[in-house]
Motif scaffolding. Structure first.
Motif, PDB file in Angstrom:
ATOM      1  N   ALA A  28       0.698  -1.184  -0.045  1.00 30.33           N
ATOM      2  CA  ALA A  28       0.011  -0.205  -0.105  1.00 30.33           C
ATOM      3  C   ALA A  28       1.044   1.205   0.062  1.00 30.33           C
ATOM      4  O   ALA A  28       0.428   2.311  -0.668  1.00 30.33           O
ATOM      5  CB  ALA A  28      -0.940  -0.127   1.389  1.00 30.33           C
ATOM      6  N   PHE A  29       1.919   1.137   0.843  1.00 27.82           N
ATOM      7  CA  PHE A  29       2.787   2.347   0.675  1.00 27.82           C
ATOM      8  C   PHE A  29       3.563   2.629  -0.357  1.00 27.82           C
ATOM      9  O   PHE A  29       3.799   3.568  -0.915  1.00 27.82           O
ATOM     10  CB  PHE A  29       3.861   2.047   1.978  1.00 27.82           C
ATOM     11  N   ALA A  30       3.957   1.312  -1.160  1.00 26.65           N
ATOM     12  CA  ALA A  30       4.383   1.513  -2.463  1.00 26.65           C
ATOM     13  C   ALA A  30       3.640   2.368  -3.449  1.00 26.65           C
ATOM     14  O   ALA A  30       3.987   3.061  -4.401  1.00 26.65           O
ATOM     15  CB  ALA A  30       4.934   0.053  -2.961  1.00 26.65           C
ATOM     16  N   LYS A  31       2.250   1.994  -3.359  1.00 28.73           N
ATOM     17  CA  LYS A  31       1.183   2.532  -4.336  1.00 28.73           C
ATOM     18  C   LYS A  31       1.226   4.015  -3.953  1.00 28.73           C
ATOM     19  O   LYS A  31       1.082   5.031  -4.822  1.00 28.73           O
ATOM     20  CB  LYS A  31      -0.011   1.802  -4.076  1.00 28.73           C
ATOM     21  N   LEU A  32       1.166   4.388  -2.603  1.00 27.88           N
ATOM     22  CA  LEU A  32       1.220   5.944  -2.280  1.00 27.88           C
ATOM     23  C   LEU A  32       2.435   6.586  -2.776  1.00 27.88           C
ATOM     24  O   LEU A  32       2.301   7.542  -3.433  1.00 27.88           O
ATOM     25  CB  LEU A  32       1.106   5.931  -0.715  1.00 27.88           C
ATOM     26  N   PHE A  33       3.542   5.918  -2.797  1.00 25.63           N
ATOM     27  CA  PHE A  33       4.742   6.617  -3.090  1.00 25.63           C
ATOM     28  C   PHE A  33       4.712   6.843  -4.657  1.00 25.63           C
ATOM     29  O   PHE A  33       5.074   7.783  -4.988  1.00 25.63           O
ATOM     30  CB  PHE A  33       6.025   5.504  -2.754  1.00 25.63           C
ATOM     31  N   ALA A  34       4.309   5.578  -5.278  1.00 27.03           N
ATOM     32  CA  ALA A  34       4.250   5.764  -6.736  1.00 27.03           C
ATOM     33  C   ALA A  34       3.253   7.044  -7.234  1.00 27.03           C
ATOM     34  O   ALA A  34       3.498   7.571  -8.156  1.00 27.03           O
ATOM     35  CB  ALA A  34       3.681   4.510  -7.416  1.00 27.03           C
ATOM     36  N   TRP A  35       2.023   7.261  -6.664  1.00 25.73           N
ATOM     37  CA  TRP A  35       1.397   8.125  -6.896  1.00 25.73           C
ATOM     38  C   TRP A  35       1.766   9.461  -6.331  1.00 25.73           C
ATOM     39  O   TRP A  35       1.505  10.488  -7.258  1.00 25.73           O
ATOM     40  CB  TRP A  35      -0.203   7.674  -6.234  1.00 25.73           C
ATOM     41  N   PHE A  36       2.285   9.957  -5.130  1.00 31.71           N
ATOM     42  CA  PHE A  36       2.625  11.017  -4.788  1.00 31.71           C
ATOM     43  C   PHE A  36       3.948  11.512  -5.215  1.00 31.71           C
ATOM     44  O   PHE A  36       4.237  12.676  -5.203  1.00 31.71           O
ATOM     45  CB  PHE A  36       2.631  11.074  -3.231  1.00 31.71           C
ATOM     46  N   ALA A  37       5.151  10.640  -5.121  1.00 37.04           N
ATOM     47  CA  ALA A  37       6.131  11.017  -5.420  1.00 37.04           C
ATOM     48  C   ALA A  37       6.605  11.845  -6.438  1.00 37.04           C
ATOM     49  O   ALA A  37       7.163  12.902  -6.325  1.00 37.04           O
ATOM     50  CB  ALA A  37       7.221   9.775  -5.370  1.00 37.04           C
ATOM     51  N   PRO A  38       6.039  11.704  -7.636  1.00 39.11           N
ATOM     52  CA  PRO A  38       6.448  12.653  -8.668  1.00 39.11           C
ATOM     53  C   PRO A  38       5.734  13.712  -8.538  1.00 39.11           C
ATOM     54  O   PRO A  38       6.313  14.956  -8.976  1.00 39.11           O
ATOM     55  CB  PRO A  38       5.909  11.866  -9.993  1.00 39.11           C
TER      56      PRO A  38
END
Length: 191
Positions: A28-38
């Protein structure tokens, strides 16, 4: 115009944040990271005029999201609002830190280098030097010691920290506080 995926994203993001909070769910964190990081990187790089700072802000923001996910409440607002608030706070912290570092480096300019001071050449403004000397003596002992060691004995922050067996950050804080107090005193006395 929003795509269908963007319309779904806020609800899914809330679910991901809740999963991180409840179970430390790495997927779930990886999905958050992928969505927010850029998005965070782009915003931070624009605000700080620095791509490298954008990466740092992204890492720090997402680290705080991981650590503080338990504070998120979907009843109080959207996941995007919560994460962007975390990001905003990280950016403010970085800006304050940068401002402090700039002030620290500027403080070096108010002190003469010991090589420029010799016994044969008297101070052109002996009253000011006497006043400064008196003000330094009024500082708390730990600030006086740090200021004297760095500015007059030419020790580096690291050397002084090692000598006193304290963190470098403590040395820098003592010097910053001392310089601030001296500036205030000199400003008040010279108005």
């Amino acid at each position: 115009m929003k795509s269908q995926n963007e319309d779904k994203a806020p609800a899914e993001l809330s679910d991901y944040l809740m999963a991180v909070a409840a179970d430390r769910d790495k997927q779930a964190f990886a999905k958050l990271f992928a969505w927010f990081a850029p998005k965070i990187k782009r915003i931070a790089a624009q605000k700080l005029n620095n791509d490298a700072a954008g990466f740092d802000i992204t890492q720090e923001t997402m680290t705080r999201v991981w650590r503080k996910a338990h504070l998120f409440s979907p009843e109080k607002g959207a996941a995007t609002t919560w994460v962007y608030t975390v990001m905003r706070n990280v950016i403010f912290d970085a800006m304050r830190k940068n401002k402090t570092q700039q002030a620290e480096s500027l403080s070096d300019d108010i002190w003469p280098i010991e090589d420029q001071i010799s016994e044969e050449i008297p101070f052109q403004d002996h009253l000011m030097s006497r006043q400064l000397s008196e003000l330094v003596k009024k500082l708390p002992p730990n600030q006086q010691e740090a200021l004297t060691a760095v500015y007059f004995k030419q020790l580096t922050h690291e050397e002084l920290a090692k000598q006193l067996n304290i963190p470098v950050g403590t040395v820098k804080s003592r010097i910053r506080l001392a310089v601030t107090k001296l500036k205030q005193q000199l400003g008040a006395d010279n108005d």
